[in-house]
Design a protein around this motif. Sequence first.
Motif, short mmCIF file in Angstrom:
data_model
loop_
_atom_site.label_atom_id
_atom_site.label_comp_id
_atom_site.label_asym_id
_atom_site.label_seq_id
_atom_site.Cartn_x
_atom_site.Cartn_y
_atom_site.Cartn_z
N ALA A 46 0.81 -1.21 0.00
CA ALA A 46 0.00 0.00 0.00
C ALA A 46 0.85 1.27 0.00
N LYS A 47 2.14 1.13 0.27
CA LYS A 47 3.00 2.30 0.32
C LYS A 47 3.15 2.91 -1.08
N PRO A 48 3.04 4.23 -1.17
CA PRO A 48 3.17 4.89 -2.47
C PRO A 48 4.50 4.54 -3.15
N GLY A 49 4.41 4.12 -4.39
CA GLY A 49 5.62 3.83 -5.15
C GLY A 49 6.23 2.46 -4.89
N TYR A 50 5.63 1.67 -4.01
CA TYR A 50 6.28 0.40 -3.69
C TYR A 50 6.30 -0.58 -4.86
N ILE A 51 5.22 -0.64 -5.60
CA ILE A 51 5.18 -1.53 -6.76
C ILE A 51 6.29 -1.16 -7.74
N SER A 52 6.57 0.13 -7.85
CA SER A 52 7.65 0.58 -8.74
C SER A 52 9.00 0.03 -8.27
N LYS A 53 9.18 -0.02 -6.94
CA LYS A 53 10.43 -0.56 -6.40
C LYS A 53 10.58 -2.03 -6.79
N LEU A 54 9.50 -2.79 -6.68
CA LEU A 54 9.56 -4.20 -7.04
C LEU A 54 9.83 -4.38 -8.53
N ARG A 55 9.23 -3.53 -9.33
CA ARG A 55 9.44 -3.64 -10.78
C ARG A 55 10.89 -3.32 -11.16
N SER A 93 6.04 -12.49 -11.16
CA SER A 93 6.01 -13.06 -12.51
C SER A 93 6.75 -12.14 -13.48
N PHE A 94 7.79 -12.68 -14.12
CA PHE A 94 8.48 -11.91 -15.14
C PHE A 94 7.59 -11.69 -16.35
N LYS A 95 6.84 -12.72 -16.71
CA LYS A 95 6.03 -12.67 -17.92
C LYS A 95 4.83 -11.74 -17.78
N LYS A 96 4.16 -11.80 -16.62
CA LYS A 96 2.97 -10.98 -16.41
C LYS A 96 3.28 -9.63 -15.79
N ASP A 97 4.53 -9.46 -15.32
CA ASP A 97 4.95 -8.22 -14.66
C ASP A 97 4.02 -7.88 -13.50
N THR A 98 3.79 -8.86 -12.64
CA THR A 98 2.90 -8.66 -11.51
C THR A 98 3.25 -9.63 -10.38
N ILE A 99 2.70 -9.37 -9.20
CA ILE A 99 2.91 -10.24 -8.05
C ILE A 99 1.90 -11.39 -8.10
N LEU A 100 2.39 -12.61 -8.05
CA LEU A 100 1.51 -13.79 -8.05
C LEU A 100 1.05 -14.13 -6.64
N HIS A 101 1.97 -14.07 -5.69
CA HIS A 101 1.67 -14.37 -4.28
C HIS A 101 2.54 -13.49 -3.40
N SER A 102 2.10 -13.25 -2.18
CA SER A 102 2.91 -12.53 -1.19
C SER A 102 2.62 -13.08 0.19
N GLY A 103 3.62 -13.07 1.05
CA GLY A 103 3.43 -13.61 2.40
C GLY A 103 4.48 -13.09 3.36
N LEU A 104 4.34 -13.48 4.62
CA LEU A 104 5.28 -13.08 5.67
C LEU A 104 6.51 -13.96 5.64
N VAL A 105 7.63 -13.43 6.09
CA VAL A 105 8.87 -14.19 6.16
C VAL A 105 9.73 -13.64 7.30
N THR A 106 10.44 -14.51 7.96
CA THR A 106 11.27 -14.12 9.10
C THR A 106 12.60 -13.53 8.65
N HIS A 107 13.32 -12.93 9.60
CA HIS A 107 14.73 -12.62 9.41
C HIS A 107 15.50 -13.20 10.59
N GLY A 108 16.81 -13.33 10.42
CA GLY A 108 17.64 -13.95 11.45
C GLY A 108 17.79 -13.11 12.70
N ARG A 109 17.88 -13.77 13.84
CA ARG A 109 18.00 -13.08 15.14
C ARG A 109 19.45 -12.89 15.57
N CYS A 110 20.40 -13.39 14.76
CA CYS A 110 21.84 -13.21 15.04
C CYS A 110 22.23 -13.74 16.42
N ASN A 111 21.64 -14.87 16.77
CA ASN A 111 21.93 -15.58 18.04
C ASN A 111 21.50 -14.82 19.29
N GLU A 112 20.71 -13.76 19.13
CA GLU A 112 20.18 -13.06 20.28
C GLU A 112 18.80 -13.63 20.63
#
Length: 216
Positions: A46-55, A93-112
């Motif tokens: 929903a952030k303005p311009g975010y789709i442009s960043k992905l493209r 999708s490279f061919k359709k130039d669009t997002i097919l799916h989106s979801g949550l993903v973790t990042h590492g805690r660096c052993n903390e």
Amino acid sequence: MRKAYIPIGFFVLLIVSALAWLGYTQSGKKFRALHLPKANAPSGLAKPGYISKLREKKEAALSFATSKDLNTAFCFLIDMSLSSGQERFFVYSFKKDTILHSGLVTHGRCNEEWLEGRRYSNAVGSGCTSLGRYKTGYAYSGSFGLAFKLHGLEKTNSKAFERYVVLHSHECVPEEETGSDICQSDGCPTVSPGFLKKIEPLIKRSGKPVLLWIFE
């Protein structure tokens, strides 16, 4: 006989103390992220311009995938600049130039116990996320069920295979966006069980390795 009672003020003080603990301690933040109900949060999309960043990333991703003989129908883009409570794993999708799916993903805690902010490392045993481009490897059944090996293709993530950084799911990752941070990993891009089911057939049906790019 007088009835024993506890002043209402005591309960108020107890509640305030509990909220303070949940809000400011490391353990409290971890408890909040894993167990407390989540409020809806605005999507990164929903952030303005975010789709442009992905493209813009898509263009560079397609060029890289072509040069490395990877899948050129779609790729996985993971944006670590977004909150972990927001959808930041995109199947593009490279061919359709669009997002097919989106979801949550973790990042590492660096052993903390709980990592505030972000840190990145390629060192074995660091427990951190490694930025850079990867390719998917073979599927196997690991400690958390189905997982896909990942091979780092840059200096920033060259030790991914040696570090056992893999793509897998865990029940601590919600299926929908949340109002607070989600659980953290030991460096693996960990998704929800439902999201892994969406991308599993894409990976398995792909005739070539799929590009997975973790960036900020």
